[in-house]
Design a protein around this motif. Structure first.
Motif, PDB file in Angstrom:
ATOM      1  N   ARG A   1     163.660  21.661 -63.264  1.00 21.26           N
ATOM      2  CA  ARG A   1     164.129  22.631 -64.255  1.00 21.26           C
ATOM      3  C   ARG A   1     163.474  22.387 -65.605  1.00 21.26           C
ATOM      4  O   ARG A   1     163.046  23.328 -66.287  1.00 21.26           O
ATOM      5  CB  ARG A   1     165.648  22.551 -64.376  1.00 21.26           C
TER       6      ARG A   1
ATOM      7  N   CYS B   1     154.060  29.053 -53.060  1.00 20.97           N
ATOM      8  CA  CYS B   1     155.244  28.208 -53.166  1.00 20.97           C
ATOM      9  C   CYS B   1     156.244  28.472 -52.046  1.00 20.97           C
ATOM     10  O   CYS B   1     157.007  27.577 -51.655  1.00 20.97           O
ATOM     11  CB  CYS B   1     155.913  28.390 -54.527  1.00 20.97           C
TER      12      CYS B   1
ATOM     13  N   ILE C   1     162.878  27.461 -58.205  1.00 20.39           N
ATOM     14  CA  ILE C   1     162.972  26.883 -59.549  1.00 20.39           C
ATOM     15  C   ILE C   1     161.588  26.543 -60.090  1.00 20.39           C
ATOM     16  O   ILE C   1     161.251  26.863 -61.232  1.00 20.39           O
ATOM     17  CB  ILE C   1     163.842  25.611 -59.522  1.00 20.39           C
ATOM     18  N   GLY C   2     160.783  25.889 -59.256  1.00 21.19           N
ATOM     19  CA  GLY C   2     159.496  25.381 -59.737  1.00 21.19           C
ATOM     20  C   GLY C   2     158.497  26.458 -60.102  1.00 21.19           C
ATOM     21  O   GLY C   2     157.656  26.264 -60.983  1.00 21.19           O
ATOM     22  N   HIS C   3     158.574  27.606 -59.447  1.00 23.86           N
ATOM     23  CA  HIS C   3     157.608  28.677 -59.686  1.00 23.86           C
ATOM     24  C   HIS C   3     158.270  29.951 -60.206  1.00 23.86           C
ATOM     25  O   HIS C   3     157.972  30.440 -61.288  1.00 23.86           O
ATOM     26  CB  HIS C   3     156.851  28.983 -58.392  1.00 23.86           C
TER      27      HIS C   3
ATOM     28  N   THR D   1     159.978  23.551 -65.491  1.00 22.07           N
ATOM     29  CA  THR D   1     159.916  25.010 -65.462  1.00 22.07           C
ATOM     30  C   THR D   1     160.033  25.605 -66.853  1.00 22.07           C
ATOM     31  O   THR D   1     159.337  26.574 -67.190  1.00 22.07           O
ATOM     32  CB  THR D   1     161.038  25.555 -64.554  1.00 22.07           C
ATOM     33  N   TRP D   2     160.910  25.050 -67.675  1.00 17.34           N
ATOM     34  CA  TRP D   2     161.042  25.559 -69.039  1.00 17.34           C
ATOM     35  C   TRP D   2     159.734  25.378 -69.807  1.00 17.34           C
ATOM     36  O   TRP D   2     159.293  26.275 -70.528  1.00 17.34           O
ATOM     37  CB  TRP D   2     162.196  24.863 -69.754  1.00 17.34           C
TER      38      TRP D   2
ATOM     39  N   VAL E   1     153.593  23.789 -56.596  1.00 16.59           N
ATOM     40  CA  VAL E   1     154.960  23.887 -56.090  1.00 16.59           C
ATOM     41  C   VAL E   1     154.952  24.037 -54.568  1.00 16.59           C
ATOM     42  O   VAL E   1     155.791  23.470 -53.864  1.00 16.59           O
ATOM     43  CB  VAL E   1     155.702  25.059 -56.766  1.00 16.59           C
TER      44      VAL E   1
ATOM     45  N   ALA F   1     160.067  30.238 -63.919  1.00 18.26           N
ATOM     46  CA  ALA F   1     159.176  30.323 -65.084  1.00 18.26           C
ATOM     47  C   ALA F   1     158.672  31.753 -65.261  1.00 18.26           C
ATOM     48  O   ALA F   1     158.651  32.292 -66.375  1.00 18.26           O
ATOM     49  CB  ALA F   1     158.000  29.358 -64.923  1.00 18.26           C
TER      50      ALA F   1
ATOM     51  N   LEU G   1     150.192  26.578 -60.748  1.00 15.70           N
ATOM     52  CA  LEU G   1     151.615  26.270 -60.638  1.00 15.70           C
ATOM     53  C   LEU G   1     152.118  26.617 -59.243  1.00 15.70           C
ATOM     54  O   LEU G   1     152.830  25.824 -58.605  1.00 15.70           O
ATOM     55  CB  LEU G   1     152.394  27.062 -61.699  1.00 15.70           C
TER      56      LEU G   1
END
Length: 228
Positions: free
Chosen positions: A184, A87, A114-116, A187-188, A215, A119, A211
């Motif tokens: 976001r 990422c 945020i994307g990786h 990610t959750w 990303v 989480a 993931l």
């Protein structure tokens, strides 16, 4: 999905490390552009922690520090001639490309983090505190709200040329292809999935790798060199 080696003991120490990077990196360097953005977020988190704005300051601190450690570990990996997570690779590969605009660097870094990283940081924090992701949702949301507000400021501060870009401008297309708020939310969901898979190491590792790759692909597109 292993938790990174702890690098920093507090939000204050995280801020100190980011300020050191800010002082050491050339201003136009793509990593420096993102670092300034992230430093502003972390300074605001630190200010709100001191003001008692988080319902559980211990959990908020743990999440913020573990979140930051993912980024700082990527910086250290590159400094040590090791490969960072997928990422982060586009940002480090294109950090000095003259055809990439500062706004692209900022959004590509936010996308990776945020994307990786977020989480995995939620899972790291749950393991450290012995809690479930649902118990961190308030802290997750408050940090996310800060990031969304900051994204709006970033777009205003780093947008080149006139405030309203022409629809034909390639940057307009790139900006419309990515949303921090959607990232976001995704990610959750990813954090909850990883937590559910924690007893199935092979599946969790495969999920994390996919993931990371997805990303990274989005980051590479965000860093498409553009004409002046």
């Amino acid at each position: 999905m292993a938790q990174p080696k702890p690098l920093t003991p507090s939000v204050e120490a995280v801020v100190s490390r980011m300020r050191g990077l800010d002082a050491a990196l050339p201003a136009r360097d793509g990593v420096a552009v993102f670092n300034r953005v992230y430093l502003a977020v972390t300074e605001e988190v630190e200010r709100r922690l001191r003001a008692g704005a988080f319902p559980d300051p211990g959990a908020a601190t743990a999440l913020d520090v573990r979140f930051a450690e993912r980024y700082l570990a990527a910086v250290d990996a590159v400094a040590d001639d090791r490969r960072p997570p997928a990422c982060w690779r586009p940002l480090f590969q294109f950090r000095r490309h003259p055809g990439v605009r500062p706004l692209q660097f900022a959004l590509a870094g936010i996308n990776a983090h945020i994307g990786h990283d977020l989480a995995l940081a939620v899972v790291d924090t749950c393991r450290a505190l012995g809690c479930e992701p649902a118990e961190l949702e308030d802290e997750f949301d408050r940090v996310g709200e800060l990031l969304v507000a900051l994204e709006e400021r970033i777009r205003e501060d780093l947008m080149p040329g006139p405030d309203l870009l022409q629809i034909a401008d390639p940057l307009t297309h790139l900006l419309g292809s990515w949303s921090l708020e959607r990232a976001r939310d995704a990610t959750w969901s990813a954090a909850r999935a990883l937590w559910a898979l924690r007893r199935f190491e092979d599946l969790a590792e495969e999920f994390t790798e996919r993931l990371d790759a997805a990303v990274g692909l989005a980051g590479r597109m965000l860093l498409t060199p553009l004409p002046d």
